[in-house]
Design an enzyme around this catalytic site. Structure first.
Site, PDB file in Angstrom:
ATOM      1  N   TYR A   7      58.709  49.248  85.524  1.00  0.00           N
ATOM      2  CA  TYR A   7      58.063  49.824  86.536  1.00  0.00           C
ATOM      3  C   TYR A   7      56.564  49.942  86.224  1.00  0.00           C
ATOM      4  CZ  TYR A   7      56.387  53.823  89.137  1.00  0.00           C
ATOM      5  OH  TYR A   7      55.659  54.633  89.869  1.00  0.00           O
ATOM      6  N   LYS A  11      53.453  48.254  88.105  1.00  0.00           N
ATOM      7  CA  LYS A  11      52.291  49.234  88.678  1.00  0.00           C
ATOM      8  C   LYS A  11      51.006  48.658  88.284  1.00  0.00           C
ATOM      9  CE  LYS A  11      52.635  52.889  90.741  1.00  0.00           C
ATOM     10  NZ  LYS A  11      52.497  53.111  92.417  1.00  0.00           N
TER      11      LYS A  11
END
Length: 115
Positions: A7, A11
């Site tokens: 994640y 990002k």
């Protein structure tokens, strides 16, 4: 936080991509928006204690970013928890890149001094 590597990396890559798009295509208005943590049916229950944000905050920032008033943020990162009046007051600092990633070139071909 353990278990967040995919994640977090995605990002970071997404934000850097928005910076490149803003640089390479000046007519585009790209942004990276941290949408906050909203307690919804889709949210993982382990994040409920951190879910202090409201969906309206995300919508309000998206509306702001859609307006020409936010042009100074092109290619930058912003969060729903930041004070827009303060950001506008620091417009000149933001336009100089304080909300962008800084890559430290290592290879001489990229302007670095080598490893």
């Amino acid at each position: 936080m353990p278990g967040m590597s995919a994640y977090s990396t995605s990002k970071l890559a997404g934000h850097r991509y928005m910076e490149y798009l803003a640089t390479e295509y000046d007519q585009l208005r790209t942004f990276t928006m941290l949408p906050g943590i909203v307690k919804t049916d889709l949210a993982d229950p382990k994040f409920y204690e951190y879910a202090q944000d409201e969906a309206e905050q995300t919508g309000a920032l998206a509306l702001y970013l859609a307006s020409p008033r936010a042009d100074y943020l092109k290619g930058s990162l912003t969060s729903i928890n930041w004070d827009l009046a303060e950001m506008e007051a620091r417009k000149s600092d933001i336009e100089q890149g304080i909300l962008k990633l800084i890559w430290m070139p290592v290879l001489p071909a990229s302007g670095g001094s080598g490893i």
